[in-house]
Design a protein around this motif. Structure first.
Motif, mmCIF file in Angstrom:
data_model
loop_
_atom_site.group_PDB
_atom_site.id
_atom_site.type_symbol
_atom_site.label_atom_id
_atom_site.label_comp_id
_atom_site.label_asym_id
_atom_site.label_seq_id
_atom_site.Cartn_x
_atom_site.Cartn_y
_atom_site.Cartn_z
ATOM 1 N N ALA A 8 0.838 -1.304 -0.030
ATOM 2 C CA ALA A 8 -0.161 0.160 0.099
ATOM 3 C C ALA A 8 0.834 1.375 -0.070
ATOM 4 C CB ALA A 8 -0.971 -0.148 1.309
ATOM 5 N N GLY A 9 2.246 1.162 0.414
ATOM 6 C CA GLY A 9 2.884 2.431 0.564
ATOM 7 C C GLY A 9 2.313 3.492 1.485
ATOM 8 N N ARG A 10 2.237 4.549 0.737
ATOM 9 C CA ARG A 10 1.791 5.655 1.624
ATOM 10 C C ARG A 10 0.217 5.691 2.108
ATOM 11 N NH1 ARG A 10 0.678 11.051 -1.895
ATOM 12 N NH2 ARG A 10 -0.987 10.246 -3.455
ATOM 13 N N LYS A 11 -0.740 4.490 1.437
ATOM 14 C CA LYS A 11 -1.558 4.565 2.015
ATOM 15 C C LYS A 11 -1.954 3.264 2.929
ATOM 16 C CE LYS A 11 -4.964 4.968 -1.515
ATOM 17 N NZ LYS A 11 -5.852 4.587 -2.682
ATOM 18 N N ALA A 12 -1.079 3.036 3.547
ATOM 19 C CA ALA A 12 -1.016 2.006 4.749
ATOM 20 C C ALA A 12 -1.444 2.572 5.813
ATOM 21 C CB ALA A 12 0.518 1.331 4.827
ATOM 22 N N ALA A 30 7.256 5.139 1.465
ATOM 23 C CA ALA A 30 6.691 5.692 -0.113
ATOM 24 C C ALA A 30 7.804 6.002 -0.674
ATOM 25 C CB ALA A 30 5.802 6.853 -0.019
ATOM 26 N N PRO A 31 7.723 6.154 -2.144
ATOM 27 C CA PRO A 31 8.958 6.982 -2.988
ATOM 28 C C PRO A 31 9.359 8.072 -2.392
ATOM 29 C CG PRO A 31 6.963 5.886 -4.208
ATOM 30 C CD PRO A 31 6.519 5.916 -2.959
ATOM 31 N N SER A 32 8.272 8.860 -2.079
ATOM 32 C CA SER A 32 8.733 10.272 -1.465
ATOM 33 C C SER A 32 7.729 10.534 -0.531
ATOM 34 C CB SER A 32 8.458 11.227 -2.772
ATOM 35 O OG SER A 32 9.296 11.261 -3.759
ATOM 36 N N PRO A 33 8.290 11.384 0.536
ATOM 37 C CA PRO A 33 7.536 11.875 1.739
ATOM 38 C C PRO A 33 6.216 12.808 1.645
ATOM 39 C CG PRO A 33 9.520 12.906 1.898
ATOM 40 C CD PRO A 33 9.589 12.218 0.548
ATOM 41 N N ILE A 34 5.483 12.338 0.904
ATOM 42 C CA ILE A 34 4.271 12.961 0.353
ATOM 43 C C ILE A 34 2.782 12.163 0.892
ATOM 44 C CG2 ILE A 34 2.817 14.087 -1.532
ATOM 45 C CD1 ILE A 34 5.463 13.741 -3.109
ATOM 46 N N ALA A 35 2.085 12.793 1.593
ATOM 47 C CA ALA A 35 0.800 12.167 2.481
ATOM 48 C C ALA A 35 -0.274 12.200 1.108
ATOM 49 C CB ALA A 35 0.299 12.897 3.521
ATOM 50 N N PHE A 36 -0.992 10.999 1.564
ATOM 51 C CA PHE A 36 -2.278 10.751 0.475
ATOM 52 C C PHE A 36 -2.939 12.030 0.508
ATOM 53 C CE2 PHE A 36 -6.554 8.925 -0.192
ATOM 54 C CZ PHE A 36 -6.439 8.586 -1.666
ATOM 55 N N ASP A 37 -3.420 12.471 1.823
ATOM 56 C CA ASP A 37 -4.275 13.539 2.046
ATOM 57 C C ASP A 37 -3.942 13.803 3.437
ATOM 58 O OD1 ASP A 37 -6.183 12.205 3.599
ATOM 59 O OD2 ASP A 37 -7.457 12.026 1.945
ATOM 60 N N THR A 38 -4.747 14.875 4.122
ATOM 61 C CA THR A 38 -4.337 15.251 5.337
ATOM 62 C C THR A 38 -4.769 14.411 6.504
ATOM 63 O OG1 THR A 38 -6.627 16.728 5.096
ATOM 64 C CG2 THR A 38 -4.670 17.955 4.814
ATOM 65 N N SER A 39 -5.717 13.406 6.066
ATOM 66 C CA SER A 39 -6.072 12.360 6.951
ATOM 67 C C SER A 39 -5.176 11.163 7.106
ATOM 68 C CB SER A 39 -7.563 12.117 6.775
ATOM 69 O OG SER A 39 -7.283 11.176 5.585
ATOM 70 N N GLN A 48 2.636 4.534 -6.950
ATOM 71 C CA GLN A 48 3.390 5.789 -6.581
ATOM 72 C C GLN A 48 4.549 5.795 -7.340
ATOM 73 O OE1 GLN A 48 3.246 5.260 -2.231
ATOM 74 N NE2 GLN A 48 1.087 4.320 -2.402
ATOM 75 N N PHE A 49 5.550 4.716 -7.489
ATOM 76 C CA PHE A 49 6.440 4.876 -8.087
ATOM 77 C C PHE A 49 6.623 5.264 -9.582
ATOM 78 C CE2 PHE A 49 8.569 2.776 -4.488
ATOM 79 C CZ PHE A 49 9.696 3.402 -4.637
ATOM 80 N N HIS A 50 5.382 5.024 -10.324
ATOM 81 C CA HIS A 50 5.398 5.533 -11.671
ATOM 82 C C HIS A 50 4.716 6.596 -12.017
ATOM 83 C CE1 HIS A 50 1.975 2.637 -12.443
ATOM 84 N NE2 HIS A 50 1.519 3.659 -12.517
ATOM 85 N N SER A 51 4.187 7.376 -10.912
ATOM 86 C CA SER A 51 3.556 8.614 -11.147
ATOM 87 C C SER A 51 4.428 9.810 -10.675
ATOM 88 C CB SER A 51 2.147 8.639 -10.026
ATOM 89 O OG SER A 51 1.645 9.905 -10.253
ATOM 90 N N PRO A 52 4.518 10.688 -11.534
ATOM 91 C CA PRO A 52 5.361 12.055 -11.372
ATOM 92 C C PRO A 52 5.026 12.841 -10.090
ATOM 93 C CG PRO A 52 4.219 12.327 -13.266
ATOM 94 C CD PRO A 52 4.108 10.732 -12.635
ATOM 95 N N LEU A 53 3.579 12.597 -9.803
ATOM 96 C CA LEU A 53 2.997 13.328 -8.511
ATOM 97 C C LEU A 53 3.718 12.802 -7.248
ATOM 98 C CD1 LEU A 53 -0.597 13.513 -9.502
ATOM 99 C CD2 LEU A 53 0.637 15.410 -9.354
ATOM 100 N N THR A 54 4.046 11.462 -7.150
ATOM 101 C CA THR A 54 4.379 11.060 -6.004
ATOM 102 C C THR A 54 5.802 10.248 -5.867
ATOM 103 O OG1 THR A 54 3.101 8.823 -6.770
ATOM 104 C CG2 THR A 54 2.021 10.300 -5.204
ATOM 105 N N ASN A 55 6.466 10.501 -7.134
ATOM 106 C CA ASN A 55 7.751 10.060 -6.998
ATOM 107 C C ASN A 55 8.762 11.144 -7.515
ATOM 108 O OD1 ASN A 55 10.253 8.975 -7.466
ATOM 109 N ND2 ASN A 55 9.593 7.230 -8.665
ATOM 110 N N LYS A 56 9.302 11.905 -6.251
ATOM 111 C CA LYS A 56 10.237 12.856 -6.570
ATOM 112 C C LYS A 56 11.748 12.495 -6.328
ATOM 113 C CE LYS A 56 6.689 15.526 -7.043
ATOM 114 N NZ LYS A 56 6.400 16.228 -8.437
ATOM 115 N N TYR A 62 15.720 5.264 -8.836
ATOM 116 C CA TYR A 62 14.100 4.858 -8.936
ATOM 117 C C TYR A 62 13.212 6.114 -9.257
ATOM 118 C CZ TYR A 62 15.380 0.306 -7.437
ATOM 119 O OH TYR A 62 15.774 -0.975 -7.110
ATOM 120 N N GLY A 63 14.058 7.320 -9.149
ATOM 121 C CA GLY A 63 13.397 8.431 -9.703
ATOM 122 C C GLY A 63 13.754 8.846 -10.974
#
Length: 342
Positions: free
Chosen positions: A105-109, A117-126, A172-180, A185-186
């Motif tokens: 699940a990565g960041r959705k765990a 996760a690939p990068s320290p970006i939360a799924f949302d504020t919750s 999360q890895f293949h999306s430029p939104l979540t992989n910085k 791997y980037g």
């Protein structure tokens, strides 16, 4: 003419019809140990009795901290094999083939103390802010996917699906939104997914097909579209994916942009385009509960297989009912035949 009840063969996988039960999390593990229980047994076997050609077991995690919740199935331990084998054997006894969707699940765990996760970006504020994986840790997760595939093969699954959709770790890895990331791997966003595929294939029999589920479109500002998903799907196909399971979205808790709207068959065009462009078999999914529509998707060669989710949650015998509605022949358990005689 090919239709919903035509048999289908891909490598060593032989299906009696084109109906798929897609992975749908049950969040029903009782002891937080990832082991399937009586709920899972009854849930899946009843769909086999109901005539489903291919059942894909719900998201099953390769690491305890890769679960969406502590109540998800897992295949990170050999102790989890016997309960799954029991389900598989009984589904086979009723003529169904069965696969398993492996994931992290990565960041959705949600229940992980510190999700990764690939990068320290939360799924949302919750959600918790995830910890960025080190390069060696990424490689370790690739290896965990391989170990889980070995266990799945040992259990007796007929096919493996890798979850590369809905905002989970491969996505999360293949999306430029979540992989910085700034490492390898980037630099190549498909590297993680490709390595997971290679690890899976190294543990699978040569005649066992590998499925990958993808989100063909992201519904967020700056998210990727079909052109980009065609590119990463081609990379995954070259690495060894045999069939793509086409979904969309799930990448973030942000305002949706360009959402298709969940009308009947709303994702079929995505499946059709990927099938035609890449010349690869596809599974269509998304509001395909009406038998006539599901049949048309196959008959019009928009997809090779059709996944029926909510319809099959409502009715374990959806497939038998669809055969009756379409005037098609299918095997009916002898105990139930009297209900279908005209």
């Amino acid at each position: 003419m090919v239709d919903l009840f035509s048999p289908y063969t891909l490598k060593g996988l032989q299906l009696k019809n084109r109906v798929v039960m897609p992975p749908m999390c049950q969040y029903s593990v009782t002891n937080k140990d990832g082991i399937a229980n009586e709920w899972h047994y009854n849930h899946y076997v009843s769909r086999a009795v109901g005539g489903t050609g291919l059942i894909i077991l719900e998201m099953t995690d390769v690491d305890p901290d890769g679960r969406i919740t502590d109540y998800d199935l897992g295949l990170w331990s050999d102790e989890q094999i016997p309960a799954l084998k029991r389900i598989i054997d009984e589904c086979h006894a009723h003529g169904a083939k069965i696969g398993v969707q492996l994931a992290h699940a990565g960041r959705k765990a949600k229940d992980a103390a510190v999700p990764v996760a690939p990068s320290p970006i939360a799924f949302d504020t919750s959600f918790k802010i995830p910890r960025e994986l080190s390069t060696p840790e990424v490689k370790e997760i690739v290896e965990k996917f391989g170990h889980a595939v070995r266990r799945a093969v040992e259990a007796g699954f007929d096919t493996i699906e890798l979850h590369g959709a809905h905002g989970y770790l491969i996505h999360q890895f293949h999306s430029p939104l979540t992989n910085k990331r700034m490492d390898k791997y980037g630099e190549h966003l498909t590297r993680f997914g490709v390595e997971v595929i290679q690890a899976a294939k190294s543990e699978m029999p040569a005649d066992m097909p590998l499925i990958m589920r993808i989100s063909a479109i992201e519904y967020v500002q700056g998210g990727y579209g079909l052109e980009q998903s065609l590119a990463f799907s081609a990379a995954y196909q070259a690495a060894g994916v045999d069939i793509l399971h086409i979904s969309s979205g799930g990448e973030g808790g942000f305002p949706s942009v360009g959402r298709l709207g969940e009308h009947e068959g709303y994702q079929v065009r995505l499946a059709r385009e990927i099938k035609q462009q890449l010349h690869i078999p596809v599974i269509a999914v998304g509001r395909l509960d009406e038998p006539v529509l599901a049949n048309e998707v196959v008959a019009n060669e928009e997809a090779d297989l059709v996944a029926v989710g909510r319809g099959m949650l409502k009715n374990p015998y959806w497939t038998i009912g669809a055969s009756e509605a379409l005037g098609k022949r299918t095997a009916i358990p002898r105990q139930y035949i009297r209900a279908y005689r005209r």
